[in-house]
Scaffold this motif. Structure first.
Motif, PDB file in Angstrom:
ATOM      1  N   GLY A 238      49.575  55.949  17.495  1.00 58.75           N
ATOM      2  CA  GLY A 238      48.631  55.549  18.532  1.00 58.75           C
ATOM      3  C   GLY A 238      48.131  54.142  18.265  1.00 58.75           C
ATOM      4  O   GLY A 238      48.409  53.556  17.213  1.00 58.75           O
ATOM      5  N   SER A 239      47.387  53.603  19.220  1.00 53.26           N
ATOM      6  CA  SER A 239      46.914  52.221  19.076  1.00 53.26           C
ATOM      7  C   SER A 239      45.867  52.099  17.962  1.00 53.26           C
ATOM      8  O   SER A 239      45.668  51.021  17.421  1.00 53.26           O
ATOM      9  CB  SER A 239      46.329  51.736  20.401  1.00 53.26           C
ATOM     10  OG  SER A 239      45.319  52.635  20.832  1.00 53.26           O
ATOM     11  N   ARG A 240      45.193  53.197  17.603  1.00 51.13           N
ATOM     12  CA  ARG A 240      44.179  53.133  16.537  1.00 51.13           C
ATOM     13  C   ARG A 240      44.636  53.789  15.245  1.00 51.13           C
ATOM     14  O   ARG A 240      44.405  53.276  14.158  1.00 51.13           O
ATOM     15  CB  ARG A 240      42.881  53.817  17.005  1.00 51.13           C
ATOM     16  CG  ARG A 240      42.052  52.971  17.944  1.00 51.13           C
ATOM     17  CD  ARG A 240      40.555  53.241  17.770  1.00 51.13           C
ATOM     18  NE  ARG A 240      40.212  54.632  17.978  1.00 51.13           N
ATOM     19  CZ  ARG A 240      40.003  55.185  19.165  1.00 51.13           C
ATOM     20  NH1 ARG A 240      40.117  54.446  20.245  1.00 51.13           N
ATOM     21  NH2 ARG A 240      39.683  56.450  19.277  1.00 51.13           N
ATOM     22  N   ARG A 241      45.269  54.960  15.374  1.00 57.68           N
ATOM     23  CA  ARG A 241      45.676  55.704  14.181  1.00 57.68           C
ATOM     24  C   ARG A 241      47.075  56.279  14.389  1.00 57.68           C
ATOM     25  O   ARG A 241      47.515  56.445  15.534  1.00 57.68           O
ATOM     26  CB  ARG A 241      44.722  56.873  13.902  1.00 57.68           C
ATOM     27  CG  ARG A 241      43.317  56.434  13.574  1.00 57.68           C
ATOM     28  CD  ARG A 241      42.474  57.610  13.069  1.00 57.68           C
ATOM     29  NE  ARG A 241      41.118  57.161  12.824  1.00 57.68           N
ATOM     30  CZ  ARG A 241      40.163  57.145  13.741  1.00 57.68           C
ATOM     31  NH1 ARG A 241      40.392  57.603  14.958  1.00 57.68           N
ATOM     32  NH2 ARG A 241      38.966  56.680  13.461  1.00 57.68           N
ATOM     33  N   ASP A 258      44.507  55.443   9.298  1.00 57.11           N
ATOM     34  CA  ASP A 258      43.605  54.656  10.130  1.00 57.11           C
ATOM     35  C   ASP A 258      44.084  53.204  10.067  1.00 57.11           C
ATOM     36  O   ASP A 258      43.433  52.345   9.462  1.00 57.11           O
ATOM     37  CB  ASP A 258      42.170  54.819   9.601  1.00 57.11           C
ATOM     38  CG  ASP A 258      41.170  54.172  10.537  1.00 57.11           C
ATOM     39  OD1 ASP A 258      41.532  53.860  11.675  1.00 57.11           O
ATOM     40  OD2 ASP A 258      40.021  53.973  10.092  1.00 57.11           O
ATOM     41  N   ARG A 259      45.227  52.974  10.609  1.00 55.34           N
ATOM     42  CA  ARG A 259      45.859  51.655  10.515  1.00 55.34           C
ATOM     43  C   ARG A 259      46.440  51.313  11.878  1.00 55.34           C
ATOM     44  O   ARG A 259      46.904  52.201  12.597  1.00 55.34           O
ATOM     45  CB  ARG A 259      46.978  51.660   9.481  1.00 55.34           C
ATOM     46  CG  ARG A 259      46.416  51.909   8.106  1.00 55.34           C
ATOM     47  CD  ARG A 259      47.462  52.143   7.060  1.00 55.34           C
ATOM     48  NE  ARG A 259      46.779  52.716   5.880  1.00 55.34           N
ATOM     49  CZ  ARG A 259      47.390  53.113   4.793  1.00 55.34           C
ATOM     50  NH1 ARG A 259      48.694  53.021   4.689  1.00 55.34           N
ATOM     51  NH2 ARG A 259      46.713  53.619   3.787  1.00 55.34           N
ATOM     52  N   SER A 260      46.437  50.046  12.221  1.00 57.78           N
ATOM     53  CA  SER A 260      46.996  49.673  13.516  1.00 57.78           C
ATOM     54  C   SER A 260      47.428  48.217  13.513  1.00 57.78           C
ATOM     55  O   SER A 260      47.079  47.444  12.615  1.00 57.78           O
ATOM     56  CB  SER A 260      45.965  49.919  14.614  1.00 57.78           C
ATOM     57  OG  SER A 260      44.791  49.190  14.339  1.00 57.78           O
ATOM     58  N   ARG A 282      45.527  45.979  10.820  1.00 53.31           N
ATOM     59  CA  ARG A 282      44.268  46.546  10.347  1.00 53.31           C
ATOM     60  C   ARG A 282      44.607  47.682   9.390  1.00 53.31           C
ATOM     61  O   ARG A 282      45.312  48.627   9.775  1.00 53.31           O
ATOM     62  CB  ARG A 282      43.474  47.079  11.541  1.00 53.31           C
ATOM     63  CG  ARG A 282      42.027  47.431  11.225  1.00 53.31           C
ATOM     64  CD  ARG A 282      41.320  47.919  12.474  1.00 53.31           C
ATOM     65  NE  ARG A 282      41.987  49.073  13.072  1.00 53.31           N
ATOM     66  CZ  ARG A 282      41.900  50.305  12.608  1.00 53.31           C
ATOM     67  NH1 ARG A 282      41.163  50.575  11.548  1.00 53.31           N
ATOM     68  NH2 ARG A 282      42.546  51.291  13.208  1.00 53.31           N
ATOM     69  N   ILE A 283      44.205  47.577   8.142  1.00 52.53           N
ATOM     70  CA  ILE A 283      44.563  48.577   7.125  1.00 52.53           C
ATOM     71  C   ILE A 283      43.312  49.364   6.743  1.00 52.53           C
ATOM     72  O   ILE A 283      42.420  48.834   6.097  1.00 52.53           O
ATOM     73  CB  ILE A 283      45.150  47.909   5.856  1.00 52.53           C
ATOM     74  CG1 ILE A 283      46.289  46.960   6.215  1.00 52.53           C
ATOM     75  CG2 ILE A 283      45.600  48.969   4.851  1.00 52.53           C
ATOM     76  CD1 ILE A 283      47.549  47.600   6.728  1.00 52.53           C
ATOM     77  N   GLY A 284      43.249  50.625   7.167  1.00 52.51           N
ATOM     78  CA  GLY A 284      42.107  51.472   6.801  1.00 52.51           C
ATOM     79  C   GLY A 284      42.573  52.620   5.920  1.00 52.51           C
ATOM     80  O   GLY A 284      43.658  52.580   5.334  1.00 52.51           O
ATOM     81  N   ASP A 285      41.756  53.663   5.859  1.00 53.18           N
ATOM     82  CA  ASP A 285      42.060  54.781   4.958  1.00 53.18           C
ATOM     83  C   ASP A 285      43.143  55.702   5.517  1.00 53.18           C
ATOM     84  O   ASP A 285      43.423  55.702   6.704  1.00 53.18           O
ATOM     85  CB  ASP A 285      40.800  55.630   4.759  1.00 53.18           C
ATOM     86  CG  ASP A 285      39.775  54.898   3.928  1.00 53.18           C
ATOM     87  OD1 ASP A 285      40.174  53.951   3.219  1.00 53.18           O
ATOM     88  OD2 ASP A 285      38.592  55.258   4.012  1.00 53.18           O
ATOM     89  N   MET A 286      43.674  56.511   4.627  1.00 51.60           N
ATOM     90  CA  MET A 286      44.530  57.624   5.041  1.00 51.60           C
ATOM     91  C   MET A 286      43.756  58.905   4.739  1.00 51.60           C
ATOM     92  O   MET A 286      43.214  59.048   3.638  1.00 51.60           O
ATOM     93  CB  MET A 286      45.849  57.599   4.255  1.00 51.60           C
ATOM     94  CG  MET A 286      46.843  58.653   4.695  1.00 51.60           C
ATOM     95  SD  MET A 286      46.505  60.276   4.042  1.00 51.60           S
ATOM     96  CE  MET A 286      47.111  60.112   2.379  1.00 51.60           C
ATOM     97  N   VAL A 287      43.701  59.796   5.717  1.00 50.45           N
ATOM     98  CA  VAL A 287      42.993  61.063   5.519  1.00 50.45           C
ATOM     99  C   VAL A 287      44.000  62.198   5.686  1.00 50.45           C
ATOM    100  O   VAL A 287      44.792  62.202   6.636  1.00 50.45           O
ATOM    101  CB  VAL A 287      41.856  61.209   6.565  1.00 50.45           C
ATOM    102  CG1 VAL A 287      41.213  62.586   6.484  1.00 50.45           C
ATOM    103  CG2 VAL A 287      40.819  60.119   6.368  1.00 50.45           C
TER     104      VAL A 287
END
Ligand SMILES: NC(=O)c1ccc[n+]([C@@H]2O[C@H](COP(=O)([O-])OP(=O)(O)OC[C@H]3O[C@@H](n4cnc5c(N)ncnc54)[C@H](O)[C@@H]3O)[C@@H](O)[C@H]2O)c1
Length: 348
Positions: A238-241, A258-260, A282-287
Motif C-alpha cells: 500500500g501507499s503507507r504500509r 511501516d515503509r513507503s 520513508r523507513i519506519g518500524d516493522m510490526v
C-alpha cells in the motif's frame, strides 16, 4: 441435540476427512453421513465406533430429513450436479473450491441457491486463517493506504493432476484471498496468464497470472507444481504500509512494514536537487501482529453453521466462488491466446 444442523459430507478422498473431522468438532453441527462411491474408503475414514452412517447413494442421503446441509469434497467436475441435487432437496451446501468447472455452471448453482433461499458457501479455506482475516482488516480498514499491488507465490513439488492444470488446482487459493481482502470499491478488471508444461504431461504445471485491478493496482500470482522448495507468501503493498504473509513461518506469519516510497512534485524542488529527490523513502518500524493459532477449517465450518442459523450469506458465499471462477476463466482464455489480457466477466 435436535437444534443441531445435520450434515452429510460427500467425498472421502484426500480432503473429505478434514471436513468430517471439523464438522464433528463444530458444536452447531451433527455429522449424519459420509457419502462416497467407494464404500470401503468412507468406512475407513469413519472407523468402527461411530454413529455416523456411511452411504454410497447420494439420493438416499438427500432423502433423509435428518440432513439439513451437505458438504461436497468430490472432484471439481462433479460439484455442479451434486450441489444442484442437494439444493433441489432443500439442503444448504458447502462446496470445495472451485465452485464449478465453468463460470456458466457456477452461475446455475448460485442462482439455484438464491431462488431456494439456501446457504451456498465455498470452502475458500485460506480466507479463514487468522493471517488473512487480519490482512483483510488492514487493507479494507485503510491501514496500508492506497492499495498498490498484491503478489502471491504458491509453489512446491505438487501432485500433477490429470483433470485440472496448476491454475485451476492452486490459484483458487490466491484468487479467493485477493477476493476476500480487496476493498469493496476495487475489483479485478482483466487477467493475463502465461504457463508451461515442461513435462509434456498435457497440463500446464507452472503459471504466472497478472491481474489488473479497477483502481490501477496490479495483482500477481505464481503457481507451480515443479518447485523443489515450498513457498507460500502473499505481499500486499500500500501507499503507507506493506504487509507480508509467510504461511510457512509460524513465528512470524504476518509482518507489517511501516515503509513507503514517496514522490515529490519537481516544480516544488530547487533546480540543483530536482533529479536526486523526486523519490524519497520513508523507513519506519516493522510490526509482527500477534495472531491466534486457530485451524482455518474449524473457523470455516463455524461460519457455515452460523450462516445457516442466522439466515445470512457466508463470508465466502456462492458469489465469491463465482468471482474466483470469472478470474480462472479469464486466465484460461489468456493462456490459450498467448498471454493477452482478457476481461474478467462477473455478470451471472
Ligand atoms: N480447500 C482446500 O485447501 C483443498 C485441498 C485439497 C482439495 N480440495 C478440493 O477438494 C475436492 C476433492 O479433492 P480431493 O483431493 O479430496 O479428491 P480425491 O480424488 O482424493 O477424493 C474425491 C473423493 O470423491 C469420491 N467421489 C467422486 N465422485 C463422487 C460422487 N459422485 N459421489 C460420491 N463420492 C464421489 C471419490 O470416490 C473420492 O473418494 C476438490 O474440489 C479439491 O479442489 C480443497
Amino acid at each position: 441435540m435436535n437444534d443441531k444442523i445435520g450434515i452429510a459430507v460427500v467425498g472421502a478422498g484426500y480432503w473429505g476427512p478434514n471436513l468430517v473431522r471439523n464438522a464433528q468438532a463444530t458444536p452447531a453441527l451433527r455429522m449424519e453421513y459420509l457419502c462416497d462411491l467407494n464404500e470401503a474408503r468412507a468406512r475407513q475414514v469413519i472407523g468402527d465406533y461411530s454413529t455416523v452412517r456411511v452411504s454410497t447413494s447420494l439420493d438416499d442421503v438427500l432423502a433423509d430429513p435428518a440432513v439439513q446441509a451437505v458438504a461436497i469434497a468430490t472432484p471439481a467436475s462433479t460439484h455442479v450436479d451434486i450441489a444442484l441435487a442437494a439444493l433441489a432437496a432443500g439442503k444448504h451446501v458447502l462446496v470445495e473450491k472451485p465452485l464449478a468447472s465453468t463460470f456458466a455452471d457456477g452461475a446455475k448453482v448460485v442462482q439455484a441457491a438464491e431462488d431456494a433461499g439456501l446457504v451456498l458457501m465455498l470452502d475458500h479455506t485460506y480466507c479463514y486463517t487468522p493471517a488473512v482475516q487480519h490482512l483483510r482488516e488492514l487493507v479494507r480498514g485503510g491501514d496500508l493506504g492506497e492499495l498498490q499491488y498484491l503478489d502471491s507465490v504458491r509453489i512446491n513439488l505438487g501432485l500433477v493432476q490429470s483433470d485440472v492444470d496448476v491454475i485451476w488446482d492452486l490459484a483458487p487459493h490466491d484468487l479467493s484471498i485477493f477476493d476476500a481482502v480487496l476493498p469493496d470499491d476495487v475489483s479485478p478488471v482483466a487477467v493475463a496468464a502465461r504457463g508451461s508444461d515442461p513435462l509434456g504431461c498435457g497440463q500446464v504445471c507452472v503459471a504466472h497470472l497478472t491481474i489488473e485491478l479497477s483502481n490501477g493496482a496490479i495483482g500477481h500470482v505464481h503457481v507451480n507444481w515443479l518447485s523443489p522448495t515450498k513457498v507460500r507468501t502473499t505481499i500486499v503493498g500500500g501507499s503507507r504500509r506493506t504487509a507480508v504473509w509467510d504461511d510457512l513461518n509460524p513465528t512470524q506469519r504476518l509482518a507489517v512494514y511501516d515503509r513507503s516510497v514517496e514522490t515529490h512534485d519537481p516544480s516544488t524542488l530547487g533546480i540543483d536537487v530536482r533529479n536526486q529527490t523526486r523519490v524519497s523513502y520513508r523507513i519506519g518500524d516493522m510490526v509482527a501482529p500477534a495472531l491466534p493459532e486457530k485451524e482455518a477449517l474449524r473457523s470455516m465450518m463455524t461460519e457455515f453453521a452460523a450462516a445457516i442459523t442466522e439466515g445470512r450469506p457466508a463470508l465466502t458465499d456462492g458469489r465469491s466462488g463465482l468471482r474466483v471462477l470469472a478470474m480462472l476463466e479469464a486466465a484460461g482464455e489468456s493462456l490459450r491466446s498467448n498471454g493477452v489480457s482478457v476481461p474478467v466477466q462477473v455478470q451471472a
